[in-house]
Design a protein around this motif. Structure first.
Motif, mmCIF file in Angstrom:
data_model
loop_
_atom_site.group_PDB
_atom_site.id
_atom_site.type_symbol
_atom_site.label_atom_id
_atom_site.label_comp_id
_atom_site.label_asym_id
_atom_site.label_seq_id
_atom_site.Cartn_x
_atom_site.Cartn_y
_atom_site.Cartn_z
ATOM 1 N N UNK A 30 0.835 -1.205 0.000
ATOM 2 C CA UNK A 30 0.000 0.000 0.000
ATOM 3 C C UNK A 30 0.871 1.257 0.000
ATOM 4 N N UNK A 31 0.737 2.063 -1.061
ATOM 5 C CA UNK A 31 1.579 3.251 -1.230
ATOM 6 C C UNK A 31 1.273 4.361 -0.234
ATOM 7 N N UNK A 32 0.089 4.346 0.378
ATOM 8 C CA UNK A 32 -0.232 5.357 1.394
ATOM 9 C C UNK A 32 0.340 4.935 2.749
ATOM 10 N N UNK A 33 0.136 3.684 3.132
ATOM 11 C CA UNK A 33 0.502 3.233 4.485
ATOM 12 C C UNK A 33 1.983 2.917 4.639
ATOM 13 N N UNK A 34 2.555 2.224 3.672
ATOM 14 C CA UNK A 34 3.928 1.746 3.843
ATOM 15 C C UNK A 34 4.912 2.866 4.223
ATOM 16 N N UNK A 35 4.845 4.056 3.570
ATOM 17 C CA UNK A 35 5.800 5.121 3.926
ATOM 18 C C UNK A 35 5.669 5.639 5.359
ATOM 19 N N UNK A 81 -2.517 11.024 10.211
ATOM 20 C CA UNK A 81 -3.643 10.143 9.897
ATOM 21 C C UNK A 81 -4.842 10.996 9.536
ATOM 22 N N UNK A 82 -4.987 11.231 8.235
ATOM 23 C CA UNK A 82 -6.143 11.949 7.699
ATOM 24 C C UNK A 82 -7.097 10.945 7.074
ATOM 25 N N UNK A 83 -8.100 11.441 6.355
ATOM 26 C CA UNK A 83 -9.095 10.539 5.753
ATOM 27 C C UNK A 83 -8.464 9.521 4.791
ATOM 28 N N UNK A 84 -7.418 9.918 4.093
ATOM 29 C CA UNK A 84 -6.807 9.009 3.108
ATOM 30 C C UNK A 84 -6.101 7.850 3.813
ATOM 31 N N UNK A 85 -5.379 8.187 4.894
ATOM 32 C CA UNK A 85 -4.672 7.158 5.656
ATOM 33 C C UNK A 85 -5.673 6.244 6.371
ATOM 34 N N UNK A 86 -6.702 6.839 6.955
ATOM 35 C CA UNK A 86 -7.726 6.027 7.619
ATOM 36 C C UNK A 86 -8.384 5.057 6.628
ATOM 37 N N UNK A 87 -8.742 5.591 5.461
ATOM 38 C CA UNK A 87 -9.406 4.734 4.468
ATOM 39 C C UNK A 87 -8.483 3.611 4.004
ATOM 40 N N UNK A 88 -7.191 3.920 3.857
ATOM 41 C CA UNK A 88 -6.233 2.898 3.420
ATOM 42 C C UNK A 88 -6.105 1.808 4.495
ATOM 43 N N UNK A 89 -6.024 2.232 5.754
ATOM 44 C CA UNK A 89 -5.922 1.275 6.869
ATOM 45 C C UNK A 89 -7.159 0.368 6.898
ATOM 46 N N UNK A 90 -8.327 0.994 6.775
ATOM 47 C CA UNK A 90 -9.563 0.200 6.823
ATOM 48 C C UNK A 90 -9.705 -0.702 5.598
ATOM 49 N N UNK A 122 -7.708 9.466 14.025
ATOM 50 C CA UNK A 122 -7.404 10.517 13.054
ATOM 51 C C UNK A 122 -6.873 11.752 13.777
ATOM 52 N N UNK A 123 -5.832 12.353 13.186
ATOM 53 C CA UNK A 123 -5.242 13.556 13.786
ATOM 54 C C UNK A 123 -4.984 14.634 12.728
ATOM 55 N N UNK A 124 -5.596 14.457 11.556
ATOM 56 C CA UNK A 124 -5.467 15.431 10.473
ATOM 57 C C UNK A 124 -6.739 15.349 9.639
ATOM 58 N N UNK A 125 -7.149 16.482 9.061
ATOM 59 C CA UNK A 125 -8.371 16.453 8.257
ATOM 60 C C UNK A 125 -8.071 16.794 6.800
ATOM 61 N N UNK A 126 -6.809 16.571 6.399
ATOM 62 C CA UNK A 126 -6.437 16.775 4.994
ATOM 63 C C UNK A 126 -5.653 15.583 4.474
#
Ligand code: HEM
Length: 126
Positions: A30-35, A81-90, A122-126
């Motif tokens: 996963x390109x969002x989570x791995x980094x 952890x914004x919406x993109x990271x949360x969605x990737x985790x889920x 979540x700790x970011x909203x962007x």
């Protein structure tokens, strides 16, 4: 209350091992989570998540013996952890949970918790 824990009802450590291993297999691709992961070796992170979830659901308290109080919100502050990271985790976790072969009531109980927990970290909203 029911003396048999959720942990035991779903098959104990073996089930949590399977779910978290499957989750990390997805994270590795996963390109969002791995980094976000500070260590190249994801093995220790996999063990921490597995032990935490086992403890949360009524299994052994090895997580807290090793790591102390979970303080999950604090421990996630270093990672955006914004919406993109949360969605990737889920997304990764959804695959892992769906493939675990739990009956529907247990699957839903586990999933509802994970969704709530991911939102709460979540700790970011962007
Ligand atoms: C640790 C990301 C959600 C439980 C970590 C780490 C990262 C991370 C990068 C550090 C890896 C390591 O342990 O070395 C994320 C992201 C999430 C998320 C992007 C998206 C919302 C969750 C959720 C849970 C959770 C929902 C629990 C239900 C943990 C635990 C650790 C951890 C137990 C290890 C804490 C420790 O003892 O140091 N997470 N996480 N995470 N995460 Fe998450």
């Amino acid at each position: 209350g029911n003396p048999v824990s959720f942990f035991e009802q779903v098959g104990g450590e073996e089930t949590f091992h399977r779910i978290v291993a499957r989750f990390y297999k997805e994270v590795k691709a996963d390109d969002v989570l791995l980094p976000l992961y500070p260590e190249e070796d994801l093995g220790p992170a996999e063990e921490r998540l597995r032990l935490f979830l086992m403890q949360y659901w009524g299994g052994p308290h090895t997580y807290s013996e090793n790591r102390g109080h979970p303080r999950l919100r604090m421990r996630h502050v270093p990672f955006k952890i914004g919406p993109i990271e949360r969605d990737a985790w889920l997304r990764c976790m959804r695959i892992a949970v769906d493939e675990a072969g739990l009956d529907e009531a247990h699957r839903k109980q586990l999933w509802d918790y994970l969704e709530m927990a991911a939102n709460s970290l979540m700790n970011s909203w962007s």
